[in-house]
Design a protein around this motif. Structure first.
Motif, PDB file in Angstrom:
ATOM      1  N   LEU A   1      18.071  -0.536  67.702  1.00 31.33           N
ATOM      2  CA  LEU A   1      18.465   0.868  67.809  1.00 31.33           C
ATOM      3  C   LEU A   1      19.940   0.978  68.182  1.00 31.33           C
ATOM      4  N   ALA A   2      20.433   0.057  69.004  1.00 33.97           N
ATOM      5  CA  ALA A   2      21.850   0.085  69.375  1.00 33.97           C
ATOM      6  C   ALA A   2      22.735  -0.001  68.130  1.00 33.97           C
TER       7      ALA A   2
ATOM      8  N   LEU B   1      24.657   0.652  73.490  1.00 30.44           N
ATOM      9  CA  LEU B   1      23.448  -0.088  73.847  1.00 30.44           C
ATOM     10  C   LEU B   1      22.763   0.572  75.039  1.00 30.44           C
ATOM     11  N   MET B   2      23.558   1.034  75.998  1.00 31.83           N
ATOM     12  CA  MET B   2      22.975   1.731  77.143  1.00 31.83           C
ATOM     13  C   MET B   2      22.270   3.009  76.692  1.00 31.83           C
ATOM     14  N   ALA B   3      22.878   3.719  75.744  1.00 33.62           N
ATOM     15  CA  ALA B   3      22.241   4.918  75.209  1.00 33.62           C
ATOM     16  C   ALA B   3      20.922   4.567  74.519  1.00 33.62           C
ATOM     17  N   ALA B   4      20.932   3.463  73.772  1.00 33.11           N
ATOM     18  CA  ALA B   4      19.692   3.030  73.104  1.00 33.11           C
ATOM     19  C   ALA B   4      18.614   2.704  74.124  1.00 33.11           C
ATOM     20  N   ASP B   5      18.992   2.025  75.206  1.00 32.41           N
ATOM     21  CA  ASP B   5      18.031   1.714  76.270  1.00 32.41           C
ATOM     22  C   ASP B   5      17.339   2.979  76.744  1.00 32.41           C
ATOM     23  N   ILE B   6      18.126   4.020  76.899  1.00 34.33           N
ATOM     24  CA  ILE B   6      17.612   5.281  77.432  1.00 34.33           C
ATOM     25  C   ILE B   6      16.762   6.018  76.398  1.00 34.33           C
ATOM     26  N   LEU B   7      17.301   6.130  75.189  1.00 32.64           N
ATOM     27  CA  LEU B   7      16.679   6.984  74.175  1.00 32.64           C
ATOM     28  C   LEU B   7      15.382   6.409  73.630  1.00 32.64           C
ATOM     29  N   LEU B   8      15.235   5.098  73.679  1.00 30.44           N
ATOM     30  CA  LEU B   8      14.008   4.477  73.182  1.00 30.44           C
ATOM     31  C   LEU B   8      12.762   5.025  73.869  1.00 30.44           C
ATOM     32  N   TYR B   9      12.919   5.462  75.127  1.00 26.19           N
ATOM     33  CA  TYR B   9      11.751   5.846  75.917  1.00 26.19           C
ATOM     34  C   TYR B   9      11.620   7.349  76.114  1.00 26.19           C
ATOM     35  N   GLN B  10      12.449   8.127  75.395  1.00 27.51           N
ATOM     36  CA  GLN B  10      12.289   9.582  75.314  1.00 27.51           C
ATOM     37  C   GLN B  10      12.268  10.272  76.669  1.00 27.51           C
ATOM     38  N   ALA B  11      13.196   9.931  77.543  1.00 23.52           N
ATOM     39  CA  ALA B  11      13.235  10.571  78.850  1.00 23.52           C
ATOM     40  C   ALA B  11      14.112  11.811  78.829  1.00 23.52           C
ATOM     41  N   ASP B  12      13.893  12.710  79.756  1.00 21.07           N
ATOM     42  CA  ASP B  12      14.704  13.919  79.777  1.00 21.07           C
ATOM     43  C   ASP B  12      15.580  14.050  81.014  1.00 21.07           C
ATOM     44  N   ARG B  13      15.263  13.371  82.087  1.00 25.54           N
ATOM     45  CA  ARG B  13      16.150  13.355  83.267  1.00 25.54           C
ATOM     46  C   ARG B  13      16.391  11.916  83.661  1.00 25.54           C
ATOM     47  N   VAL B  14      17.630  11.612  83.998  1.00 24.12           N
ATOM     48  CA  VAL B  14      17.988  10.233  84.281  1.00 24.12           C
ATOM     49  C   VAL B  14      18.668  10.123  85.634  1.00 24.12           C
ATOM     50  N   PRO B  15      18.023   9.477  86.610  1.00 27.23           N
ATOM     51  CA  PRO B  15      18.708   9.213  87.877  1.00 27.23           C
ATOM     52  C   PRO B  15      19.770   8.143  87.663  1.00 27.23           C
ATOM     53  N   VAL B  16      21.010   8.487  87.881  1.00 27.02           N
ATOM     54  CA  VAL B  16      22.115   7.551  87.698  1.00 27.02           C
ATOM     55  C   VAL B  16      23.074   7.659  88.875  1.00 27.02           C
TER      56      VAL B  16
END
Length: 441
Positions: free
Chosen positions: A180-181, A221-236
């Motif tokens: 995906l990246a 790649l970091m975006a792909a890590d996130i988007l693969l799992y369809q989350a809507d809020r991200v603690p960062v």
């Protein structure tokens, strides 16, 4: 019956996380509601991004909505994990695993996140990965990378990540991350990446002639890590805010280019997929450790980092007691009397007090300050060192047990990768269909 997602994503690259309802981003994930088996005949991807709800009966016959949140987060396996990684990421993962909450997470306006609907039962699915593909954006010793990866995974378990409650896996063991990246890299304009501050800083230090292209593109790649799992809020953390904004931009661009019109609907219908946009747009949950980041022992204005060439700048989670005592004894302080919090002219005092409080979670700031405020550094440093040793001792003991059972650790990682791949592959397939690839059914 409607199916509703409630997403939570968390991503930490030095240690990342997230939650929302129709579109969103994350290192963390989609929510699927528990439902009868008959409903499982529908596409699992449709479950992950559709909007709706199911109900479950309690012992008192009161019905509640059930929402499942997934959380994904990871730390790079470069060298020994240090105190900043542990306090800033892993310790909070354990808190979320056990309580379902990040006590220090705030939205962009500084407000705490709370479950507003008391009639909602939230079920969490936790995924924690060792992000080894991020590690190779700078040169790694091939003879050490595997051991560093296994060491990091073992430390997750030793620090309290329970494989019976959470899935632990290695990023490179789930090929969807890399695939995906690449797809997203081909969608992302170069000038977006040229604005990334971390690349500018690292390239300036190393020189653009010596850094690899991966350092330039790793935010994708970091975006792909996130988007693969369809989350809507991200603690960062505050330092990851720009990466989250990039992921949001990528979501908008991809969905706008590939997820509109009748041709898209026809491709989805042919592939047996819903016609919702492929990715959800994530929102940030800003996470801080005890109100502050863990800073270097040699410079209270710089973040504790594995890349700092000075070993004395950090406490590693596996440092033996004598090494911890020596590092604390030699750490930078000032010549002012007493110990105090939040004086901008005394960053080392604030940092050391933050660390002291973080390894004694049952105590209040007021209680700690009353104990140490009149101490000289020569009195406070041994106190801090012993508190660190006491806190890290059970983690180090558990780590030794896990590393001694190689088969157990590899089984945990294999099962974690299989569970993550099952989810990630659905999103990857939807992205390929949207872009027009020929995909096997």
């Amino acid at each position: 019956m409607k199916v509703s997602p409630h997403h939570l994503l968390m991503f930490t690259l030095t240690g990342l996380s997230c939650t929302r309802s129709v579109t969103s981003f994350a290192p963390i994930l989609t929510s699927l509601t528990q439902q009868p088996r008959a409903a499982r005949s529908f596409s699992l991807l449709a479950e992950a991004i559709a909007n709706g709800e199911t109900e479950s009966s309690t012992a008192t016959t009161q019905k509640k909505k059930v929402r499942t949140r997934r959380i994904l987060s990871g730390v790079q396996p470069t060298g020994n994990l240090h105190l900043g990684n542990y306090l800033g990421a892993i310790k909070q993962w354990v808190e979320f695993q056990n309580t379902g909450k990040f006590s220090s997470a705030k939205d962009l306006d500084g407000k705490s996140f709370e479950e507003k609907d008391r009639d909602v039962e939230v079920v969490n699915e936790n995924f924690f990965c060792v992000v080894d593909m991020h590690a190779i954006t700078v040169p790694q010793n091939p003879d050490e990378l595997e051991e560093s990866t296994l060491k990091s995974a073992a430390l997750y378990i030793a620090a309290g990540i329970d494989p019976t409650k959470s899935k632990i896996f290695v990023q490179s063991h789930v090929s969807s991350h890399a695939e995906l990246a690449w797809l997203l890299t081909c969608v992302t304009p170069m000038n977006w990446l040229e604005r990334m501050i971390q690349f500018k800083d690292k390239a300036k230090k190393a020189g653009t002639d010596s850094v690899g292209a991966g350092l330039f593109t790793y935010p994708v790649l970091m975006a792909a890590d996130i988007l693969l799992y369809q989350a809507d809020r991200v603690p960062v953390g505050e330092d990851q805010r720009q990466h989250l904004e990039l992921a949001r931009d990528i979501v908008r661009r991809f969905n706008d280019q590939y997820c509109k019109g009748n041709p898209y609907k026809k491709r989805c219908k042919k592939a047996g997929l819903p016609t919702y946009p492929v990715f959800t747009e994530p929102e940030a949950m800003i996470v801080k450790v005890g109100g502050a980041r863990v800073m270097s022992l040699t410079d209270g204005t710089s973040k504790m980092s594995k890349s700092d060439p000075a070993e004395a700048s950090r406490i590693n989670v596996l440092d033996p007691p004598d090494v911890i005592r020596d590092k604390i004894k030699r750490c930078k302080t000032d010549s002012l009397p007493g110990v105090e919090w939040d004086n901008p002219e005394r960053p080392e005092s604030t940092n050391l007090l933050n660390i002291y409080a973080a390894v004694q979670p049952g105590r209040s700031r007021e209680d700690i300050l009353e104990e140490v405020k009149d101490m000289a550094w020569g009195e406070f440093k041994p106190l801090l060192a012993e508190a660190l040793i006491t806190h890290l001792e059970p983690i180090q003991k558990r780590y030794a047990e896990v590393r001694a059972d190689d088969e157990y650790l590899k089984t945990v990682l294999r099962e974690g990768a299989e569970a993550a791949e099952e989810i990630a592959e659905r999103t990857l397939r939807a992205a390929k269909v949207a872009m027009g690839f020929s995909v096997p059914k």
